[in-house]
Write an enzyme that holds these catalytic residues in place. Structure first.
Site, short mmCIF file in Angstrom:
data_model
loop_
_atom_site.label_atom_id
_atom_site.label_comp_id
_atom_site.label_asym_id
_atom_site.label_seq_id
_atom_site.Cartn_x
_atom_site.Cartn_y
_atom_site.Cartn_z
N PRO A 18 -7.80 18.98 -14.00
CA PRO A 18 -8.19 18.36 -15.28
C PRO A 18 -7.06 17.59 -15.97
CG PRO A 18 -8.77 20.70 -15.20
CD PRO A 18 -7.97 20.42 -13.98
N GLY A 25 -12.57 11.77 -9.68
CA GLY A 25 -11.25 11.51 -9.10
C GLY A 25 -10.35 10.91 -10.16
N TYR A 77 -14.53 4.15 2.70
CA TYR A 77 -15.22 3.18 3.57
C TYR A 77 -15.17 3.57 5.04
CZ TYR A 77 -10.41 1.53 3.77
OH TYR A 77 -9.04 1.48 3.90
N GLY A 129 -6.83 9.85 -9.11
CA GLY A 129 -5.63 9.38 -8.43
C GLY A 129 -5.42 7.89 -8.70
N GLY A 130 -4.61 7.27 -7.84
CA GLY A 130 -4.27 5.87 -8.04
C GLY A 130 -5.48 4.96 -8.08
N ALA A 131 -6.45 5.19 -7.19
CA ALA A 131 -7.63 4.33 -7.15
C ALA A 131 -8.47 4.50 -8.42
CB ALA A 131 -8.47 4.66 -5.91
N ASP A 156 -6.70 -3.90 -7.26
CA ASP A 156 -7.64 -2.87 -6.78
C ASP A 156 -8.85 -2.71 -7.71
OD1 ASP A 156 -6.43 -2.05 -4.38
OD2 ASP A 156 -5.02 -0.77 -5.44
N LYS A 216 3.51 1.60 -3.94
CA LYS A 216 2.95 0.87 -5.08
C LYS A 216 3.76 1.08 -6.38
CE LYS A 216 -1.82 0.44 -3.51
NZ LYS A 216 -3.23 0.64 -3.84
N THR A 221 0.84 -1.19 0.00
CA THR A 221 0.00 0.00 0.00
C THR A 221 0.88 1.25 0.00
OG1 THR A 221 -1.93 1.03 1.04
CG2 THR A 221 -0.36 -0.02 2.52
P1 NDP Z 1 -4.89 9.84 -4.48
O1 NDP Z 1 -4.24 10.73 -3.50
O2 NDP Z 1 -4.05 9.15 -5.50
O3 NDP Z 1 -6.00 10.70 -5.30
C1 NDP Z 1 -6.89 11.53 -4.61
C2 NDP Z 1 -7.95 12.03 -5.57
O4 NDP Z 1 -8.91 12.76 -4.80
C3 NDP Z 1 -7.43 12.97 -6.64
O5 NDP Z 1 -8.20 12.81 -7.80
C4 NDP Z 1 -7.69 14.35 -6.01
O6 NDP Z 1 -7.84 15.39 -6.95
C5 NDP Z 1 -9.02 14.09 -5.35
N1 NDP Z 1 -9.30 15.02 -4.26
C6 NDP Z 1 -8.69 15.06 -3.04
N2 NDP Z 1 -9.23 16.02 -2.28
C7 NDP Z 1 -10.19 16.61 -3.05
C8 NDP Z 1 -11.11 17.68 -2.82
N3 NDP Z 1 -11.14 18.33 -1.65
N4 NDP Z 1 -11.96 18.00 -3.80
C9 NDP Z 1 -11.95 17.33 -5.00
N5 NDP Z 1 -11.10 16.33 -5.26
C10 NDP Z 1 -10.24 15.97 -4.30
O7 NDP Z 1 -5.74 8.80 -3.64
P2 NDP Z 1 -6.26 7.38 -4.07
O8 NDP Z 1 -6.68 7.43 -5.48
O9 NDP Z 1 -5.30 6.36 -3.67
O10 NDP Z 1 -7.55 7.20 -3.12
C11 NDP Z 1 -8.74 7.93 -3.33
C12 NDP Z 1 -9.79 7.49 -2.32
O11 NDP Z 1 -10.12 6.13 -2.56
C13 NDP Z 1 -9.35 7.58 -0.86
O12 NDP Z 1 -10.42 7.99 -0.08
C14 NDP Z 1 -8.99 6.16 -0.52
O13 NDP Z 1 -9.16 5.87 0.85
C15 NDP Z 1 -10.02 5.41 -1.36
N6 NDP Z 1 -9.57 4.06 -1.69
C16 NDP Z 1 -10.41 3.04 -1.36
C17 NDP Z 1 -10.07 1.77 -1.68
C18 NDP Z 1 -11.01 0.67 -1.33
O14 NDP Z 1 -10.60 -0.49 -1.39
N7 NDP Z 1 -12.25 0.97 -0.99
C19 NDP Z 1 -8.79 1.44 -2.34
C20 NDP Z 1 -8.01 2.61 -2.66
C21 NDP Z 1 -8.39 3.87 -2.32
P3 NDP Z 1 -6.54 16.19 -7.52
O15 NDP Z 1 -5.95 15.33 -8.57
O16 NDP Z 1 -7.11 17.45 -8.05
O17 NDP Z 1 -5.62 16.40 -6.35
#
Ligand code: NDP
Length: 273
Positions: free
Chosen positions: A154, A127, A213, A129-131, A103, A67, A63
């Site tokens: 964007p 979103g 979650y 990010g990685g997820a 994932d 990764k 994690t």
């Molecule tokens: P990252 O840090 O890689 O990405 C975060 C994302 O959230 C980005 O797109 C970011 O936008 C956006 N973001 C953060 N804050 C804000 C805000 N205030 N307003 C709008 N957009 C926002 O995180 P992950 O992708 O790893 O994880 C994302 C979520 O998914 C987390 O809550 C994590 O706990 C959850 N998750 C759940 C899993 C599961 O098994 N259920 C597995 C993996 C993750 P920007 O690019 O503009 O910064």
């Protein structure tokens, strides 16, 4: 310790639900494996993989923040991990270490568990990010042919959408025509009671899934249910990505009790509250 050892590496790791989930799976299957959590500092993934080799650790969950580093350190990558350059699972194939990413497939499995098929579905992911990226790859592989990625930044939405031909960056009005809307941001996590989009955007007939979650039912998910949407919480993805890890480590014949895994995760979450 008897039997074999699996572990999770990350930092911070103290609140990881992985030990509870994997131990429940091993217990339910009557398998003599142990599972522990190692806090491995950023930049130390290489030492952790060396330890895996030296100590003969049978399987590793990976994690944040390791990764991407682990993707560069293993001998081979599965197709999802190669596309994402991100690994959440390490297993053995002979003397080789193989990196996989479960994932996104875990998310698709959690939808299937809830009776939702993604084949032919229009999916909007909030979103990038990685997820979110793992979802893009897995949803396309599972047959979704219209994936839209919306993100605060964007340029990251464009990068995530570029992972597969059937995805494109989107705008907020794209939510209206989506069959499935997913929150893949961290908005709504913990004490944050914000919403990734105005709930008024969501409508009856849509499936609304939140990757967050903790809490199990976010304010956004509750609002979606009140608007007649079918909701899927984030614990399903966490459980199913772990179940896919078990399948990789134990083989196709393994009996994997996802109900026991979810129950253990819920108990661990309850103690956190
Ligand atoms: P990252 O840090 O890689 O990405 C975060 C994302 O959230 C980005 O797109 C970011 O936008 C956006 N973001 C953060 N804050 C804000 C805000 N205030 N307003 C709008 N957009 C926002 O995180 P992950 O992708 O790893 O994880 C994302 C979520 O998914 C987390 O809550 C994590 O706990 C959850 N998750 C759940 C899993 C599961 O098994 N259920 C597995 C993996 C993750 P920007 O690019 O503009 O910064």
């Amino acid at each position: 310790m008897t039997g074999r050892l699996a572990a999770v590496i990350g930092s911070p790791i103290a609140h990881s639900l992985s030990p509870a989930i994997h131990r429940a799976a091993f217990d339910a299957a009557g398998i003599d494996w142990s599972y522990v959590a190692f806090d491995v500092a950023d930049g130390e993934a290489s030492s952790a993989l060396s330890a895996m080799r030296t100590l003969g650790i049978a399987g590793l969950s990976v994690t944040m923040p390791h990764k991407a580093a682990v993707a560069e350190l293993v001998d081979r990558l599965d197709p999802a991990a190669r596309a994402l350059q991100s690994v959440n699972t390490v297993s053995w194939d002979g003397d080789d270490l193989v990196g996989s990413s479960t994932d996104g497939a875990g998310f698709v499995a959690s939808l299937a568990d809830a009776g939702v098929s993604v084949a032919g579905a229009r999916v909007a992911i909030i979103g990038a990010g990685g997820a979110a990226r793992s979802l893009v790859v897995a949803l396309a592989q599972a047959g979704s042919d219209d994936i839209t990625v919306l993100n605060r930044s964007p340029d990251k939405a464009e990068q995530a959408a570029a992972l597969v031909p059937v995805a494109s960056p989107g705008v907020i009005s794209d939510l209206d025509r989506a069959d499935i809307v997913v929150n893949a941001t961290s908005v709504g996590m913990g004490d944050d009671d914000g919403s990734p989009c105005e709930p008024e955007r969501l409508h009856d007939g849509q499936v609304v899934a939140d990757l967050v979650y903790h809490p199990l039912e976010t304010r956004w998910l509750r609002a979606a249910a009140e608007r007649g949407c079918r909701t899927v919480d984030g614990l399903g993805m966490l459980v199913h990505q772990a179940a896919l890890q078990q399948r990789i480590w134990l083989g196709d014949d393994a009996v994997i009790d996802t109900v026991a895994m979810r129950t253990a995760a819920e108990s661990a979450l309850a103690t956190r509250n």
